[in-house]
Design a protein around this motif. Structure first.
Motif, PDB file in Angstrom:
ATOM      1  N   GLU A 107       0.842  -1.287   0.044  1.00 52.83           N
ATOM      2  CA  GLU A 107      -0.065  -0.049   0.190  1.00 52.83           C
ATOM      3  C   GLU A 107       0.915   1.261  -0.077  1.00 52.83           C
ATOM      4  O   GLU A 107       1.574   1.411   0.908  1.00 52.83           O
ATOM      5  N   LYS A 108       0.771   2.104  -0.927  1.00 50.22           N
ATOM      6  CA  LYS A 108       1.712   3.397  -1.301  1.00 50.22           C
ATOM      7  C   LYS A 108       1.155   4.332  -0.209  1.00 50.22           C
ATOM      8  O   LYS A 108      -0.125   4.430   0.064  1.00 50.22           O
ATOM      9  N   LEU A 109       2.002   5.015   0.654  1.00 54.54           N
ATOM     10  CA  LEU A 109       1.786   6.190   1.328  1.00 54.54           C
ATOM     11  C   LEU A 109       1.771   7.488   0.725  1.00 54.54           C
ATOM     12  O   LEU A 109       2.646   7.839  -0.165  1.00 54.54           O
ATOM     13  N   GLU A 110       0.809   7.966   0.967  1.00 53.59           N
ATOM     14  CA  GLU A 110       0.463   9.368   0.336  1.00 53.59           C
ATOM     15  C   GLU A 110       1.560  10.381   0.935  1.00 53.59           C
ATOM     16  O   GLU A 110       1.508  10.499   2.090  1.00 53.59           O
ATOM     17  N   ARG A 111       2.344  11.120   0.021  1.00 54.04           N
ATOM     18  CA  ARG A 111       3.390  12.186   0.501  1.00 54.04           C
ATOM     19  C   ARG A 111       2.544  13.066   1.272  1.00 54.04           C
ATOM     20  O   ARG A 111       1.466  13.632   0.770  1.00 54.04           O
ATOM     21  N   GLY A 112       3.159  13.323   2.486  1.00 52.99           N
ATOM     22  CA  GLY A 112       2.730  14.635   3.274  1.00 52.99           C
ATOM     23  C   GLY A 112       1.576  14.103   4.292  1.00 52.99           C
ATOM     24  O   GLY A 112       1.153  15.114   5.404  1.00 52.99           O
ATOM     25  N   GLY A 113       1.470  13.065   4.458  1.00 56.26           N
ATOM     26  CA  GLY A 113       0.162  12.742   5.413  1.00 56.26           C
ATOM     27  C   GLY A 113       1.004  12.043   6.761  1.00 56.26           C
ATOM     28  O   GLY A 113       2.081  12.101   6.835  1.00 56.26           O
ATOM     29  N   GLU A 114       0.173  11.954   7.691  1.00 57.29           N
ATOM     30  CA  GLU A 114       0.700  11.643   9.114  1.00 57.29           C
ATOM     31  C   GLU A 114       1.689  10.339   9.117  1.00 57.29           C
ATOM     32  O   GLU A 114       2.894  10.304   9.486  1.00 57.29           O
ATOM     33  N   ALA A 115       1.160   9.610   8.262  1.00 59.03           N
ATOM     34  CA  ALA A 115       2.236   8.099   8.195  1.00 59.03           C
ATOM     35  C   ALA A 115       3.122   8.239   7.297  1.00 59.03           C
ATOM     36  O   ALA A 115       4.178   7.891   7.826  1.00 59.03           O
ATOM     37  N   HIS A 116       3.262   9.120   6.574  1.00 59.06           N
ATOM     38  CA  HIS A 116       4.456   9.618   5.741  1.00 59.06           C
ATOM     39  C   HIS A 116       5.493  10.088   6.366  1.00 59.06           C
ATOM     40  O   HIS A 116       6.718   9.807   6.480  1.00 59.06           O
ATOM     41  N   HIS A 117       5.093  11.278   7.098  1.00 55.62           N
ATOM     42  CA  HIS A 117       5.971  11.808   8.042  1.00 55.62           C
ATOM     43  C   HIS A 117       6.606  11.049   9.053  1.00 55.62           C
ATOM     44  O   HIS A 117       7.889  11.079   9.563  1.00 55.62           O
ATOM     45  N   ARG A 118       5.741  10.109   9.910  1.00 59.14           N
ATOM     46  CA  ARG A 118       6.168   9.173  10.766  1.00 59.14           C
ATOM     47  C   ARG A 118       7.215   8.292   9.957  1.00 59.14           C
ATOM     48  O   ARG A 118       8.343   8.027  10.832  1.00 59.14           O
ATOM     49  N   MET A 119       6.846   7.613   9.163  1.00 56.72           N
ATOM     50  CA  MET A 119       7.859   6.641   8.547  1.00 56.72           C
ATOM     51  C   MET A 119       9.085   7.314   7.881  1.00 56.72           C
ATOM     52  O   MET A 119      10.041   6.868   7.798  1.00 56.72           O
ATOM     53  N   ARG A 120       9.003   8.492   7.522  1.00 49.52           N
ATOM     54  CA  ARG A 120      10.103   9.303   6.992  1.00 49.52           C
ATOM     55  C   ARG A 120      11.346   9.490   8.090  1.00 49.52           C
ATOM     56  O   ARG A 120      12.402   9.213   7.967  1.00 49.52           O
ATOM     57  N   ARG A 121      10.822   9.815   9.355  1.00 45.27           N
ATOM     58  CA  ARG A 121      11.539  10.011  10.317  1.00 45.27           C
ATOM     59  C   ARG A 121      12.236   8.651  11.054  1.00 45.27           C
ATOM     60  O   ARG A 121      13.315   8.544  11.174  1.00 45.27           O
ATOM     61  N   ARG A 122      11.345   7.665  10.888  1.00 47.87           N
ATOM     62  CA  ARG A 122      11.597   6.200  11.469  1.00 47.87           C
ATOM     63  C   ARG A 122      12.947   5.639  10.461  1.00 47.87           C
ATOM     64  O   ARG A 122      13.812   4.968  10.668  1.00 47.87           O
ATOM     65  N   ASP A 178       2.837   9.611  19.327  1.00 47.41           N
ATOM     66  CA  ASP A 178       2.763  11.131  19.619  1.00 47.41           C
ATOM     67  C   ASP A 178       3.980  11.421  20.671  1.00 47.41           C
ATOM     68  O   ASP A 178       4.548  12.343  20.540  1.00 47.41           O
ATOM     69  N   TRP A 179       4.200  10.382  21.345  1.00 43.81           N
ATOM     70  CA  TRP A 179       5.508  10.460  22.384  1.00 43.81           C
ATOM     71  C   TRP A 179       6.713  10.068  21.830  1.00 43.81           C
ATOM     72  O   TRP A 179       7.805  10.636  22.407  1.00 43.81           O
ATOM     73  N   GLU A 180       6.883   9.076  20.710  1.00 46.24           N
ATOM     74  CA  GLU A 180       8.041   8.547  20.488  1.00 46.24           C
ATOM     75  C   GLU A 180       9.186   9.545  19.899  1.00 46.24           C
ATOM     76  O   GLU A 180      10.326   9.467  20.520  1.00 46.24           O
TER      77      GLU A 180
END
Length: 260
Positions: A107-122, A178-180
């Motif tokens: 499943e492709k993550l849409e750029r700019g979404g919450e999941a995208h930001h989280r996975m970019r950081r991780r 949110d805490w991570e």
């Protein structure tokens, strides 16, 4: 002419899935930096296999970052069914080391979404060199949604696992998400000594510049260079407020073990 002998039923080679098997499979998933993905080539229908860099989301779902120019991206866009093999061979016979095959839908993550930001950081915490291309327009994150898995823990140790054996339900990790980021930054900046003890004393890893790169309800991921360490909490965190006591308890365990 004599009748052929009736074929005897094949003995089931699968062991009953237990907590030890679940922990082994989850450890392979959480500790992976790379894996081999297989998808169906659109033109031929043949499986196309490729090595990919991997990072688990907080629930354990593996996520990959791939270019639109790659053959396996075209394959996943045409048919999201895929398999992912995780587990690195060590010394001796490669087939004696644990590995797990995950049966997934991409499943492709849409750029700019919450999941995208989280996975970019991780993802960048695990694969920092990817910062060179992570924001290129032709690259995208894909979640490999696990449906089931086949675990080979070594010779005569085969298991069949369901999604629930590997992936945490949303209510187990959403609040912790949110805490991570703040907790990871705080531990690395203010408690680097504890992070070092986590890796070297509790996880038994060699000395190095260890940093905390990720937290999830079941444990911690630590990294020094290309070396990864997985450290499990004593029990799954039922709420984010229990994170600090869990981290303090791990530090106490490490100092006590170091003093022995």
């Amino acid at each position: 002419m004599s009748k052929p002998e009736t074929e005897k039923p094949r003995k089931d080679v699968l062991r009953e899935t237990d907590d030890e098997a679940r922990r082994l499979a989850r450890g392979l998933l959480r500790s992976a930096r790379f894996g081999s993905i297989a998808a169906l080539e659109p033109e031929s229908g043949h499986p196309i296999a490729s090595r990919v860099a991997v990072c688990p989301d907080m629930d354990g779902t593996p996520v990959i970052l791939i270019s639109n120019l790659s053959g396996h991206t075209a394959a996943l866009n045409g048919d999201p069914r895929c398999s992912l093999l995780l587990g690195e061979p060590g010394k001796g016979d490669p087939l004696a080391h644990p590995r797990v095959t995950l049966f997934c839908h991409a499943e492709k993550l849409e750029r700019g979404g919450e999941a995208h930001h989280r996975m970019r950081r991780r993802y960048l915490a695990r694969h920092p060199k990817a910062e060179l291309y992570v924001d290129f327009g032709d690259f995208a994150f894909f979640r490999l949604k696990v449906e089931r898995a086949s675990l080979n823990g070594g010779f005569a140790r085969a298991y069949s696992l369901a999604e629930s054996d590997l992936i945490l339900p949303a209510d187990a990790w959403v609040r912790l998400a949110d805490w991570e980021p703040g907790a990871v930054e705080h531990m690395n900046e203010d408690h680097a000594d504890a992070v070092k003890l986590y890796a070297e004393v509790l996880a038994g890893k060699p000395e190095g510049n260890w940093r905390l790169i990720a937290i999830d309800p079941e444990g911690l991921d630590l990294k020094a260079g290309d070396e990864l360490a997985r450290l499990w909490f004593g029990s799954t965190l039922s709420e984010p407020e229990k994170l600090r006591p869990a981290l303090v308890d791990l530090a106490k365990q490490a100092r006590a073990k170091q003093a022995e």
